[in-house]
Design a protein around this motif. Structure first.
Motif, PDB file in Angstrom:
ATOM      1  N   GLY A   1      40.597 -18.631   8.332  1.00 28.48           N
ATOM      2  CA  GLY A   1      39.894 -17.444   8.814  1.00 28.48           C
ATOM      3  C   GLY A   1      39.595 -17.437  10.292  1.00 28.48           C
ATOM      4  O   GLY A   1      38.937 -16.525  10.790  1.00 28.48           O
TER       5      GLY A   1
ATOM      6  N   LYS B   1      35.837 -11.407  12.074  1.00 30.65           N
ATOM      7  CA  LYS B   1      35.640 -10.493  10.942  1.00 30.65           C
ATOM      8  C   LYS B   1      36.655  -9.356  11.020  1.00 30.65           C
ATOM      9  O   LYS B   1      37.246  -8.959  10.010  1.00 30.65           O
TER      10      LYS B   1
ATOM     11  N   ASP C   1      40.187 -10.943  10.246  1.00 30.94           N
ATOM     12  CA  ASP C   1      40.266 -11.411   8.845  1.00 30.94           C
ATOM     13  C   ASP C   1      41.630 -12.018   8.550  1.00 30.94           C
ATOM     14  O   ASP C   1      42.304 -11.647   7.574  1.00 30.94           O
TER      15      ASP C   1
ATOM     16  N   HIS D   1      43.121 -13.236   5.136  1.00 32.43           N
ATOM     17  CA  HIS D   1      41.959 -12.908   4.297  1.00 32.43           C
ATOM     18  C   HIS D   1      40.990 -14.084   4.243  1.00 32.43           C
ATOM     19  O   HIS D   1      40.404 -14.403   3.214  1.00 32.43           O
TER      20      HIS D   1
ATOM     21  N   TRP E   1      38.193 -14.496   6.096  1.00 38.75           N
ATOM     22  CA  TRP E   1      36.825 -14.309   6.604  1.00 38.75           C
ATOM     23  C   TRP E   1      35.836 -15.046   5.713  1.00 38.75           C
ATOM     24  O   TRP E   1      34.956 -15.750   6.187  1.00 38.75           O
TER      25      TRP E   1
END
Lengths: 635, 219, 198
Positions: free
Chosen positions: A323, C46, C49, C52, C54
């Motif tokens: 992330g 954020k 991301d 995916h 986050w």
């Protein structure tokens, strides 16, 4: 003004000069001990990175803790823990306001709160690391004598490039501010000290610790990321990268504190009559630089802590797999990095503008314009960072804004040039060594500035990005700008600081050798860049051999010209020892009205300022005893 | 004056000594090179890949390439290989590491070799099962890429640290031939992410000359 | 130019006080830029991301209760320090209370880590959460040191009847400390909003 009756300054107790006590030797001993203790304790911590330890043989927690322990031990050995401990116990704040003249050299090897001693410590300390960085440059050019690897391997080459960049851009951040702002700002504004003398000393010793931490990377495999420490190479890097993190963290803390100290001093400790419109232009440049240091450097500290946490605490700020994003580093680094460029450049503006009126015998042309220029550059420098990411896949809609903001920054820079030209215009110019270096600055910085416009322009940047063209550009601005103005300052204020005259003829020889070899080194690199040679690659097409050999030979001459300066300095200070006059340049600035060398307490009474700060070319008032125009009254 | 001269000379000598030590530290870190043996029909290069470098290596946990002799002994830790220009180079790689699999199955096939093939334990092949790959020997500038199959995970006599004895420890043997071009320096590297413990397995040995990459010096 | 007892003129007394207050305000600027890096990281990661990532896993959300408790401790500490610097009659008691509450805030932060239910590797959010809160706690320790030295100096000076210390200087020190500490607490409030509510 409040004049408080106090004991004589000579009543201040002297420090012991022996080897035992809080000094550099104790600092080194406790630094080594601190390293080992923290390193061994670090080995006991079972942190997130330990799971990788068995596979990589590398424990970043242990190494980073070792650095922290080493630095803390070093500072404690120097005596930096004494005062904080006293404060914890409830002792009131003590401000060292009474400096005394001490004979001998011992005072240079321990904490001093005399701004003049600290400035000399800075000068010598930074010079050592400047020459280490310069040595790295010589090694780089030695390797590039051949299109294939022939002296160093690729890893060693990249480490040398990174060491050169980090050393020059990290340590030299304080290259001008450290020696000259610390020395001159209190004098020029009529104060005897900086606002926080202990913090002033701390910034110097932190920087020295940082330099040693960086050099230690050699023992841990080096770092291959260059001075920008780009991700993901850095997160993947070996233990040598921990030295980079430690180095820049210390540098950024030192920068923040130095900027804070200088800004607080300038804002609050100006003597009566030293209004904003009378502030010497050099002090304005220091103020602009200080604001950048106070605001930009903490951003770097935070970024480096994120990097350290990625390597030790299992976070993933810069790891796309969990992330994070490598481009987060690029953004945060350059939010600091571009103001950093101006931290290097703006003091040079100040030096040149301060010196030109003296040697043109004219008032500074466009004082307010020059102030606006430097403040404008400082302000705009926070809005340009994404031009470093033009080819990093940023949103295309962002490019025009950053292109324009970068191009706009050339306007306030242009103000400085305008003031330079305006001051020189019809002046009675004296071609002294400092003046030659100022003119050299103007020539070099012009090329650096104009080539910068090409880099700020998106279409041309995508072809030159990452090439030697960019490298030539920033060497013209940083070395051609900062280092030439630094030498102007050294030759100008050196006699006042050391107390001895520098040989004018040898200085001129050094200038011409440096000026010609500098341009001969970096001028052709524009062409090399246009011909497609990328930075940070150890090999290059054989067709570029001729140009590279030319550049390398020029670089060696440049290196020799710097060594020649060392000889000039040693000759003046160690062998000739001809006492310098109080005011050899016939300057009207306050520091030149003081005796040489300047006493430890600077002024007997706090001076009062009045009149124009640069009254050159105007008749000197008949009665100078009461209040001297532009400078100081009672001292 | 004499005292000052002595002090200045001493300081100068000290600085020169420090500079020499500084340069020496770099120079002593440079990987050496190994020259391929000359045969009647080209040069012969004998290599080995191990799961961990020798125990006395600065990085004893890193995977690495080594140079050996034809019998798979005489281990030498260098990854710059000197080979002649415009000639055939016969390569034999004894592979002692286990499989780690490929993220990109495309590089499980051989390219740039003579005939577009290689032999794995004596059997001529054009590709291997991507899951069985342990390392890759690739020279991008020459278009050469050959996958190296790993030993089974449960091999009983797997080698730990280099040097490995080919007569007693499990290994696979891959051979192939490629043709060199003009003189120059060509980078070779492994493309299988095998820097275990580093981010995405691309750090450490994967980015350090002397382990999973090096140079082909064509002379 | 000789400095003698008769001629040596002390610097104006207000310089030291003004410089400390000015430096405290500038230090707030440094703090703002330091923590702005984490704000940038939060919204940047954020928005991207990537993969995916986050949040990775199901329960990547800190306890709101502990978050509120931490914030409350800091807010109260900031308020008490603000008042302590402005009410000389209560400066010691309020200062000590501010220190205790700040210590509580730092302690609760470390307690939160123990019961968090996710780790630093649980995605971009987790990275920012750990990075921001940990550096904030470190900043809290620095604030604790400053508050302790300010209050301790006043306490010691009061005990001696201000025989060896200038009460004006000491109270100015409290004021400078309160400026930074209240600003720091304001950053903590923003941190709470971003990490717990956004």
């Amino acid at each position: 003004m409040t004049a408080v009756a106090t004991p004589s300054p000579t009543a201040t107790p002297r420090q012991r000069n022996g080897l035992i006590g809080f000094n550099l030797l104790t600092g080194i001993v406790l630094g080594v001990a601190g390293w080992w203790i923290a390193y061994l304790l670090g080995g006991l911590i079972h942190g997130a990175s330990i799971k990788a330890f068995s596979e990589t043989g590398q424990n970043d927690i242990q190494i980073l803790l070792g650095y922290a322990g080493g630095v803390l031990g070093f500072l404690a050995g120097l005596g930096f823990a004494n005062y904080p401990i006293r404060r914890v116990l409830g002792h009131p704040p003590e401000i060292p306001t009474h400096e005394i003249d001490e004979p001998g050299l011992a005072k240079y090897f321990r904490i001093s709160t005399d701004h003049k001693i600290i400035s000399k410590q800075y000068f010598v300390g930074i010079a050592i690391f400047f020459f280490v960085g310069g040595l790295n440059a010589m090694l780089i050019r030695t390797e590039l004598l051949s299109p294939t690897t022939h002296v160093f391997g690729a890893n060693q080459y990249l480490t040398i490039v990174g060491m050169h960049g980090a050393m020059m851009l990290g340590m030299m951040t304080s290259g001008m501010i450290g020696p000259f702002a610390n020395y001159l700002v209190p004098l020029m504004i009529g104060s005897r000290r900086m606002a926080f003398p202990r913090i002033e000393a701390l910034t110097f010793w932190l920087l020295m610790a940082a330099g040693v931490v960086l050099v230690s990377t050699i023992f841990f495999g080096g770092f291959q990321t260059g001075w920008t420490g780009y991700e993901p190479l850095s997160d993947q890097g070996t233990a040598g990268y921990d030295a980079y993190l430690g180095f820049f963290t210390l540098v950024s803390i030192s920068m923040s504190l130095l900027g804070l100290n200088l800004a607080a001093t300038i804002v609050t400790m100006r003597a009566p009559g030293m209004t904003w419109s009378r502030l010497p232009i050099f002090v304005w440049s220091v103020l602009a630089t200080s604001m950048l240091m106070v605001l930009a450097a903490p951003m770097l500290t935070a970024t480096l802590l994120m990097g350290a946490m990625d390597r030790t605490a299992d976070t993933g700020f810069f790891l796309p797999g969990v992330g994070g994003s490598a481009f987060l580093w690029e953004n945060l680094f350059w939010v600091f990095g571009h103001p950093e460029v101006y931290v290097l450049a703006i003091p040079g503006f100040g030096i040149v503008l301060e010196l030109l009126p003296v040697f043109a015998r004219k008032p500074l042309w466009g004082y307010r314009l020059a102030v606006a220029g430097m403040m404008g550059v400082a302000l705009f420098s926070f809005f340009v960072w994404q031009h470093h990411l033009f080819v990093s896949g940023i949103n295309a809609d962002l490019r025009p804004f950053y292109m324009l903001s970068t191009e706009i920054i050339s306007l306030p820079t242009g103000f400085t040039f305008l003031c330079v030209l305006g001051t020189l215009w019809r002046g009675r110019i004296r071609m002294t060594v400092p003046m030659l270096f100022c003119l050299g600055w103007a020539f070099n910085f012009l090329f650096g500035g104009i080539s910068g416009v090409f880099n700020s322009d998106v279409p041309s940047d995508v072809t030159t990005h990452g090439s030697f063209f960019v490298m030539a550009h920033f060497h013209y601005t940083i070395m051609g700008g900062l280092v030439f103005s630094l030498f102007a300052a050294i030759y100008y204020w050196g006699p006042k600081m050391t107390g001895y005259q520098f040989n004018e003829r040898l200085g001129k020889i050094q200038f011409w050798a440096m000026f010609i070899s500098f341009n001969s080194t970096f001028g052709p690199l524009f062409a090399v860049g246009f011909l497609g040679m990328p930075r940070r690659v150890v090999t290059y097409p054989s067709g570029l051999t001729g140009l590279n050999v030319w550049v390398s030979i020029s670089a060696f001459v440049l290196g020799l010209s710097l060594l020649f300066f060392l000889w000039i300095l040693v000759k003046a200070v160690v062998f000739d020892r001809i006492p310098a006059e109080d005011n050899p340049w016939h300057s009207k600035s306050i520091e030149w009205q003081l005796p040489t060398p300047i006493p430890a307490y600077d002024f007997n009474t706090i001076p009062t300022f009045s009149g124009d700060p640069y009254p050159y070319g105007e008749p000197v008032p008949a009665a100078m005893g009461g209040e001297m125009p532009a400078t100081a009254g009672a001292m | 004056m004499a005292r000052r001269t002595v002090l200045t000379l001493s300081a100068t000598l000290l600085v020169i000594a420090a500079i020499a030590a500084y340069v020496f530290l770099y120079l002593t870190n440079v990987p050496g090179s190994a020259t391929a043996a000359q045969t009647a029909n080209g040069a012969q290069l004998n290599l080995a890949t191990v799961p961990a470098a020798a125990t006395n290596d600065p990085h004893p946990t890193w995977v690495s390439y080594y140079v050996t002799n034809g019998q798979g002994t005489g281990w030498q830790h260098d990854t710059t290989f000197v080979v002649p220009a415009h000639s055939l180079v016969h390569v034999t790689i004894r592979q002692y590491d286990s499989s780690s699999g490929l993220r990109n199955p495309f590089i499980s096939q051989a390219t740039g070799t003579v005939g577009g093939t290689f032999t794995l334990d004596g059997k001529t092949m054009q590709a291997i099962n991507p899951d069985l790959a342990s390392h890759v020997f690739a020279i991008p500038q020459l278009g050469v890429s050959v996958p190296l199959a790993g030993i089974p995970d449960n091999a009983k006599n797997a080698c730990g640290n280099a040097p490995c004895d080919p007569s007693t420890t499990a290994h696979t043997t891959t051979t192939f031939t490629f043709r060199t071009g003009a003189k120059g320096l060509y980078r070779w590297q492994c493309f299988v992410p095998c820097g275990a413990g580093y981010v995405l397995d691309f750090g450490g040995p994967m980015q350090t000359v002397g382990y999973m990459d090096g140079f082909l010096k064509v002379v | 130019m000789d400095a003698t007892h008769e001629t040596f003129q002390e610097e104006p007394r207000e310089w030291a006080a003004r410089s400390l207050t000015a430096a405290a305000k500038m230090w707030c600027g440094s703090l703002a830029f330091f923590f702005a890096a984490f704000v940038f990281a939060y919204f940047y990661l954020k928005a991207l991301d990537l993969n995916h990532g986050w949040t990775i896993g199901k329960h990547v959300s800190p306890s709101g209760g502990l978050g509120v408790a931490i914030l409350a401790a800091y807010l109260l500490s900031g308020l008490l320090m603000y008042l302590a610097a402005r009410r000389p009659s209560d400066e010691i008691s309020m200062g000590v209370a501010a220190i205790v509450l700040a210590l509580l805030g730092v302690g609760l932060q470390f307690l939160e880590y123990a019961f968090l239910g996710f780790g630093p590797a649980s995605g971009g959010y987790a990275s920012v959460f750990f990075g921001w809160t940990a550096t904030y706690a470190l900043g809290g320790l620095w604030g604790l040191y400053w508050m302790e030295t300010s209050v301790a100096a006043l306490w010691r000076a009061r005990r001696n009847g201000f025989a060896q210390a200038d009460p004006g200087m000491l109270r100015n020190g409290m004021m400078a400390c309160s400026i930074c500490w209240t600003f720091f607490v304001a950053i903590g409030t923003i941190m709470f909003v971003v990490l717990y509510l956004v």
